[in-house]
Design a protein around this motif. Structure first.
Motif, PDB file in Angstrom:
ATOM      1  N   GLY A   1       0.796  -1.230   0.000  1.00  0.00           N
ATOM      2  CA  GLY A   1       0.000   0.000   0.000  1.00  0.00           C
ATOM      3  C   GLY A   1       0.824   1.273   0.000  1.00  0.00           C
TER       4      GLY A   1
ATOM      5  N   LYS B   1       4.170   1.642  -4.418  1.00  0.00           N
ATOM      6  CA  LYS B   1       5.224   1.129  -5.307  1.00  0.00           C
ATOM      7  C   LYS B   1       4.664   0.805  -6.692  1.00  0.00           C
ATOM      8  N   SER B   2       3.614  -0.025  -6.715  1.00  0.00           N
ATOM      9  CA  SER B   2       3.077  -0.450  -8.015  1.00  0.00           C
ATOM     10  C   SER B   2       2.476   0.721  -8.785  1.00  0.00           C
TER      11      SER B   2
HETATM   12  N1  LIG Z   1      -7.895   2.077  -8.548  1.00  0.00           N
HETATM   13  C1  LIG Z   1      -7.675   2.629  -7.343  1.00  0.00           C
HETATM   14  N2  LIG Z   1      -8.596   3.440  -6.763  1.00  0.00           N
HETATM   15  C2  LIG Z   1      -8.370   4.040  -5.579  1.00  0.00           C
HETATM   16  N3  LIG Z   1      -7.234   3.895  -4.884  1.00  0.00           N
HETATM   17  C3  LIG Z   1      -6.280   3.105  -5.393  1.00  0.00           C
HETATM   18  C4  LIG Z   1      -6.443   2.429  -6.648  1.00  0.00           C
HETATM   19  N4  LIG Z   1      -5.319   1.719  -6.898  1.00  0.00           N
HETATM   20  C5  LIG Z   1      -4.493   1.943  -5.853  1.00  0.00           C
HETATM   21  N5  LIG Z   1      -5.058   2.767  -4.947  1.00  0.00           N
HETATM   22  C6  LIG Z   1      -4.442   3.283  -3.709  1.00  0.00           C
HETATM   23  O1  LIG Z   1      -3.055   3.365  -3.894  1.00  0.00           O
HETATM   24  C7  LIG Z   1      -2.387   2.801  -2.788  1.00  0.00           C
HETATM   25  C8  LIG Z   1      -1.042   2.304  -3.212  1.00  0.00           C
HETATM   26  O2  LIG Z   1      -1.215   1.191  -4.032  1.00  0.00           O
HETATM   27  P1  LIG Z   1       0.000   0.361  -4.628  1.00  0.00           P
HETATM   28  O3  LIG Z   1       0.925   1.233  -5.377  1.00  0.00           O
HETATM   29  O4  LIG Z   1      -0.635  -0.723  -5.423  1.00  0.00           O
HETATM   30  O5  LIG Z   1       0.740  -0.212  -3.339  1.00  0.00           O
HETATM   31  P2  LIG Z   1       1.965  -1.206  -3.252  1.00  0.00           P
HETATM   32  O6  LIG Z   1       3.071  -0.435  -2.586  1.00  0.00           O
HETATM   33  O7  LIG Z   1       1.498  -2.323  -2.375  1.00  0.00           O
HETATM   34  O8  LIG Z   1       2.320  -1.655  -4.630  1.00  0.00           O
HETATM   35  C9  LIG Z   1      -3.355   1.744  -2.277  1.00  0.00           C
HETATM   36  O9  LIG Z   1      -3.140   1.490  -0.930  1.00  0.00           O
HETATM   37  C10 LIG Z   1      -4.690   2.398  -2.510  1.00  0.00           C
HETATM   38  O10 LIG Z   1      -4.996   3.260  -1.429  1.00  0.00           O
END
Ligand SMILES: Nc1ncnc2c1ncn2[C@@H]1O[C@H](COP(=O)(O)OP(=O)(O)O)[C@@H](O)[C@H]1O
Ligand code: SF4
Ligand SMILES: [Mg+2]
Length: 322
Positions: free
Chosen positions: A44, A47-48
């Motif tokens: 969260g 990163k992605s």
């Molecule tokens: N489609 C979306 N709509 C709303 N919030 C999102 C969406 N995709 C991601 N997020 C938010 O972005 C945050 C970071 O996500 P992400 O980059 O996937 O985390 P990680 O570090 O696990 O890869 C999530 O915790 C969520 O709050």
């Protein structure tokens, strides 16, 4: 030297029913040709979404602003078609869940051959020869037999090797691996990391390796960027991060890596508490509720990135005390 990838002030926002969420805030990073950058943080932390934004792959409710340049060319505002072409030709991605990237009803060899024929315009016979060669490079045993296997007939580790083979087919300049070993057991994880290291050395491909496990980047990455709640909190060479960590969050992550402590039997300290909800971030430093070093100033204002020279920087009010 022009960086391969250069990202400045990247911000990613999502519209949700409850308002707007800022998932990535003022992110700056640079990857040189042949270099490996690790992006590390808990689930969260953004990163992605950071790399998806750079590649124009955000979900429909997301928007990205800032500057992302590939070999000096702005790619954040590139038309869809040109971005697709760049992704097929120069950039490739490998995800955690290899099964989702493969077509279940198609034999492994056909999928790889088709991908090569499409991007490189090779004849089927030439593409097949190239695919068998790549399967050998990613150390798939008995490649001629595996060529005819369906994805479900392979183990998780073998499927991940197939995904890496698929990514390497077009000889990308930059390979982005998002938690490539998270679903695998420790032994297979080590094999995949060795494979990536070999590819980096032999092909000169630059790599961005995303992981929640700081131990995974040791030995493979030249530089490391630590993320917390959508922000970079520390960046530096792998040597800086492992030998002279300055942010309390980095120190906490390091303490919870078993292999780095050389002590796999003892209970590992974990960082107490949970990462914050991005919709209701605390004022000041987002790490403050979990930080053993916090002082009054930490709740009052967010710390800015402070450079310690040679690319080592951290965002913490107590940088001198850390
Ligand atoms: N489609 C979306 N709509 C709303 N919030 C999102 C969406 N995709 C991601 N997020 C938010 O972005 C945050 C970071 O996500 P992400 O980059 O996937 O985390 P990680 O570090 O696990 O890869 C999530 O915790 C969520 O709050
Ligand atoms: S700014 Fe304060 S709360 Fe944040 S990491 Fe530094 S010491 Fe901890
Ligand atoms: Mg992720």
């Amino acid at each position: 030297m022009t960086a391969l990838l250069d990202c400045e002030h990247l911000e990613v926002r999502f519209r949700t029913e409850d308002g707007e969420v800022c998932a990535v805030n003022d992110l700056n990073l640079e990857v040189q040709p042949g270099e490996c950058l690790g992006i590390v943080g808990e689930s969260g932390s953004g990163k992605s979404q950071s790399v998806l934004a750079m590649l124009g792959l955000l979900a429909g409710n997301g928007t990205a602003t800032g500057s992302v340049r590939y070999r000096g060319r702005d790619i954040l505002n590139l038309p869809r078609k040109e971005l697709d072409q760049l992704r097929g030709d120069r950039l490739a991605m490998v995800f955690q869940d290899a099964l989702s990237g493969l077509t279940p009803t198609m034999r492994i060899g056909e999928q790889l051959t088709e991908s090569l024929a499409r991007h490189r315009g090779l004849s089927r016979a030439a593409a097949k020869a190239k695919v068998l060669e790549i399967l050998e490079i990613v150390k798939i045993p008995a490649p001629a037999t595996r060529y005819n296997a369906y994805p479900f007939e392979l183990s998780g580790g073998m499927r991940q090797r197939v995904m890496i083979a698929m990514a390497m087919l077009c000889q990308p300049e930059l390979l982005i691996c998002d938690e490539p070993t998270t679903a695998l057991d420790v032994t297979v994880q080590a094999q995949i990391l060795r494979l990536l290291d070999g590819l980096k050395r032999h092909t000169g491909t630059a790599i961005i390796l995303i992981t929640h496990d700081l131990g995974v980047v040791a030995g493979l990455c030249d530089k490391v960027l630590i993320m917390y709640a959508g922000r970079a909190v520390e960046t530096g060479t792998a040597h800086d991060i492992f030998n002279n960590p300055r942010h309390p969050y980095t120190v906490g992550l390091l303490r919870s890596v078993p292999s780095l402590r050389g002590d796999t039997t003892a209970d590992l300290p974990t960082i107490p508490g949970q990462p914050p909800n991005l919709e209701v971030l605390p004022p000041g430093c987002a790490f403050a509720p979990r930080c053993g070093q916090a002082i009054a100033a930490c709740q009052a204002s967010a710390p800015a990135m402070l450079s310690m020279g040679s690319g080592h920087a951290a965002a913490c009010h107590r940088i001198d005390a850390a």
